[in-house]
Design an enzyme around this catalytic site. Structure first.
Site, PDB file in Angstrom:
ATOM      1  N   ILE A  10     -18.422 -41.303  11.527  1.00 47.58           N
ATOM      2  CA  ILE A  10     -18.793 -40.732  10.433  1.00 47.58           C
ATOM      3  C   ILE A  10     -17.433 -40.018   9.612  1.00 47.58           C
ATOM      4  O   ILE A  10     -17.075 -39.225  10.019  1.00 47.58           O
ATOM      5  CB  ILE A  10     -19.723 -39.802  10.604  1.00 47.58           C
ATOM      6  CG1 ILE A  10     -20.945 -40.326  11.242  1.00 47.58           C
ATOM      7  CG2 ILE A  10     -20.391 -39.232   9.007  1.00 47.58           C
ATOM      8  CD1 ILE A  10     -21.708 -39.441  11.806  1.00 47.58           C
ATOM      9  N   SER A  14     -17.031 -42.905   4.152  1.00 49.52           N
ATOM     10  CA  SER A  14     -17.950 -44.179   4.718  1.00 49.52           C
ATOM     11  C   SER A  14     -18.105 -43.699   5.949  1.00 49.52           C
ATOM     12  O   SER A  14     -17.479 -43.068   6.802  1.00 49.52           O
ATOM     13  CB  SER A  14     -17.113 -45.328   4.416  1.00 49.52           C
ATOM     14  OG  SER A  14     -16.100 -45.557   4.914  1.00 49.52           O
ATOM     15  N   LYS A  16     -18.979 -45.856   9.546  1.00 43.95           N
ATOM     16  CA  LYS A  16     -18.927 -47.150  10.287  1.00 43.95           C
ATOM     17  C   LYS A  16     -20.084 -47.032  11.461  1.00 43.95           C
ATOM     18  O   LYS A  16     -20.070 -46.089  12.239  1.00 43.95           O
ATOM     19  CB  LYS A  16     -17.632 -47.574  10.975  1.00 43.95           C
ATOM     20  CG  LYS A  16     -16.730 -47.970   9.926  1.00 43.95           C
ATOM     21  CD  LYS A  16     -15.151 -48.197  10.525  1.00 43.95           C
ATOM     22  CE  LYS A  16     -14.318 -48.488   9.420  1.00 43.95           C
ATOM     23  NZ  LYS A  16     -13.194 -48.837  10.253  1.00 43.95           N
ATOM     24  N   TYR A 103      -3.338 -28.278  20.029  1.00 45.45           N
ATOM     25  CA  TYR A 103      -3.361 -27.796  18.658  1.00 45.45           C
ATOM     26  C   TYR A 103      -3.572 -26.105  18.857  1.00 45.45           C
ATOM     27  O   TYR A 103      -4.144 -25.844  19.877  1.00 45.45           O
ATOM     28  CB  TYR A 103      -4.788 -28.178  17.872  1.00 45.45           C
ATOM     29  CG  TYR A 103      -4.448 -28.739  16.460  1.00 45.45           C
ATOM     30  CD1 TYR A 103      -3.637 -29.449  16.072  1.00 45.45           C
ATOM     31  CD2 TYR A 103      -5.157 -28.194  15.560  1.00 45.45           C
ATOM     32  CE1 TYR A 103      -3.401 -29.958  14.591  1.00 45.45           C
ATOM     33  CE2 TYR A 103      -5.242 -28.498  14.083  1.00 45.45           C
ATOM     34  CZ  TYR A 103      -4.083 -29.387  13.924  1.00 45.45           C
ATOM     35  OH  TYR A 103      -4.019 -29.717  12.638  1.00 45.45           O
ATOM     36  N   GLY A 110     -10.115 -32.762  13.811  1.00 46.97           N
ATOM     37  CA  GLY A 110     -11.201 -33.631  13.569  1.00 46.97           C
ATOM     38  C   GLY A 110     -11.515 -34.564  14.707  1.00 46.97           C
ATOM     39  O   GLY A 110     -10.535 -35.129  15.468  1.00 46.97           O
ATOM     40  N   ASP A 112     -12.676 -37.541  14.769  1.00 47.98           N
ATOM     41  CA  ASP A 112     -11.985 -38.968  14.809  1.00 47.98           C
ATOM     42  C   ASP A 112     -10.527 -38.988  15.235  1.00 47.98           C
ATOM     43  O   ASP A 112     -10.224 -39.896  15.730  1.00 47.98           O
ATOM     44  CB  ASP A 112     -12.387 -39.382  13.446  1.00 47.98           C
ATOM     45  CG  ASP A 112     -11.482 -38.582  12.242  1.00 47.98           C
ATOM     46  OD1 ASP A 112     -11.572 -37.247  12.533  1.00 47.98           O
ATOM     47  OD2 ASP A 112     -11.183 -38.927  11.296  1.00 47.98           O
ATOM     48  N   ASP A 134      -3.900 -43.196  10.479  1.00 56.17           N
ATOM     49  CA  ASP A 134      -5.251 -43.398  10.078  1.00 56.17           C
ATOM     50  C   ASP A 134      -5.384 -43.371   8.669  1.00 56.17           C
ATOM     51  O   ASP A 134      -5.256 -42.274   7.999  1.00 56.17           O
ATOM     52  CB  ASP A 134      -6.305 -42.621  10.537  1.00 56.17           C
ATOM     53  CG  ASP A 134      -7.582 -43.013  10.679  1.00 56.17           C
ATOM     54  OD1 ASP A 134      -8.079 -43.696   9.655  1.00 56.17           O
ATOM     55  OD2 ASP A 134      -8.607 -42.404  11.276  1.00 56.17           O
ATOM     56  N   THR A 137      -9.953 -41.360   3.742  1.00 60.37           N
ATOM     57  CA  THR A 137      -9.895 -40.665   2.510  1.00 60.37           C
ATOM     58  C   THR A 137      -8.642 -39.772   2.563  1.00 60.37           C
ATOM     59  O   THR A 137      -8.175 -39.381   1.638  1.00 60.37           O
ATOM     60  CB  THR A 137     -11.327 -39.626   2.673  1.00 60.37           C
ATOM     61  OG1 THR A 137     -12.152 -40.310   2.551  1.00 60.37           O
ATOM     62  CG2 THR A 137     -11.269 -38.798   1.411  1.00 60.37           C
TER      63      THR A 137
END
Length: 275
Positions: A10, A14, A16, A103, A110, A112, A134, A137
């Site tokens: 998500i 968009s 998938k 991190y 994120g 993803d 990647d 957006t």
């Protein structure tokens, strides 16, 4: 091949939705991300997608998701409960990603990015370092050394930049970013000037940043491209060694195999709750 995993990647623009077996990701569908959808609208969409793919919801072993849109998560979780009969597991909240996260604030990464980094490492175990680019957006650069996610960079994506350019200027139109050449032309019209400026400008940015990041990483560094614009970028720059559009979905599949319930009996069934 039996597809018994339902997977969701998500993103901000968009979503998938993919079906997978133990061995590979199968058919996938791309839908617009709309945080205003209800559980019923999402559930009916899932019902339609499963029917199109010839998959019976009762045969699904698990549902897994990577999401950067918190507002959509409760409705999607409820849709999976009511229309699919399985709990939806979110990575890394419900199912851990087996990489060390360096991190400064690990929770800010994120999902993803973590899932993609995990998939990249499992696909390419030999190079000491990896960079995953990647193209969504945002364009994200994620660096992995050994089994450690080290961090990366975030940059506006090509479509985001094109949209901003047309919306913030009075005379520049919105244009397609598909080009059929491998070198920039000297634009003699506005459309070509914008197209080639954006495409080859991003190509130069990716080349420069991956080169600069690789200098800070130990050993051999492999650069992987993913996301909707990766193939277009790979056509105009040699810096992407491999293009893997479904990297996050494959990462979710691998997460279930490595860290998830080992059998359907271990995954709570909610078949009696299906609407």
């Amino acid at each position: 091949m039996r597809h018994d995993l339902l997977l969701f990647d998500i993103g901000n623009t968009s979503m998938k939705v993919g079906l997978a077996s133990r061995e590979a990701v199968g058919p996938s569908y791309t839908l617009p991300t709309d945080a205003g959808q209800t559980a019923d609208s999402l559930g009916l969409t899932l019902h339609s997608l499963l029917g199109h793919a010839g998959v019976d919801a009762a045969g699904l072993r698990a549902c897994l998701a990577s999401s950067v849109v918190p507002g959509l998560e409760p409705a999607l979780r409820e849709a999976c409960r009511r229309y699919v009969g399985r709990e939806l597991l979110f990575a890394p909240r419900d199912i851990p990603v087996p990489l060390r996260n360096d991190y400064e604030r690990p929770h800010e990464v994120g999902p993803d990015r973590l899932v993609g980094a995990f998939a990249a490492r499992r696909l390419f175990p030999d190079p000491e370092s990896l960079i995953v680019v990647d193209f969504g957006t945002a364009v994200t650069f994620d660096c992995i050394t050994g089994q450690t996610y080290r961090g990366g960079l975030i940059f506006p994506g090509p479509l985001t930049a094109a949209s901003a350019l047309s919306s913030r200027t009075a005379r520049l139109p919105r244009v397609s970013l598909e080009v059929d050449c491998e070198e920039p032309a000297i634009g003699r019209n506005t459309t070509t000037s914008i197209q080639h400026g954006l495409i080859f400008g991003f190509a130069g940015m990716v080349e420069s940043l991956t080169h600069r990041l690789a200098r800070q990483l130990p050993g051999e560094t492999l650069v992987l491209g993913t996301g909707g614009f990766a193939r277009e970028m790979a056509r105009v720059t040699p810096c992407l060694h491999h293009v893997l559009p479904g990297l996050v979905l494959d990462g979710l599949r691998r997460l279930h195999a490595e860290c998830g319930p080992s059998s359907p009996e271990n995954q709570p069934s909610l078949q009696g709750d299906i609407a």
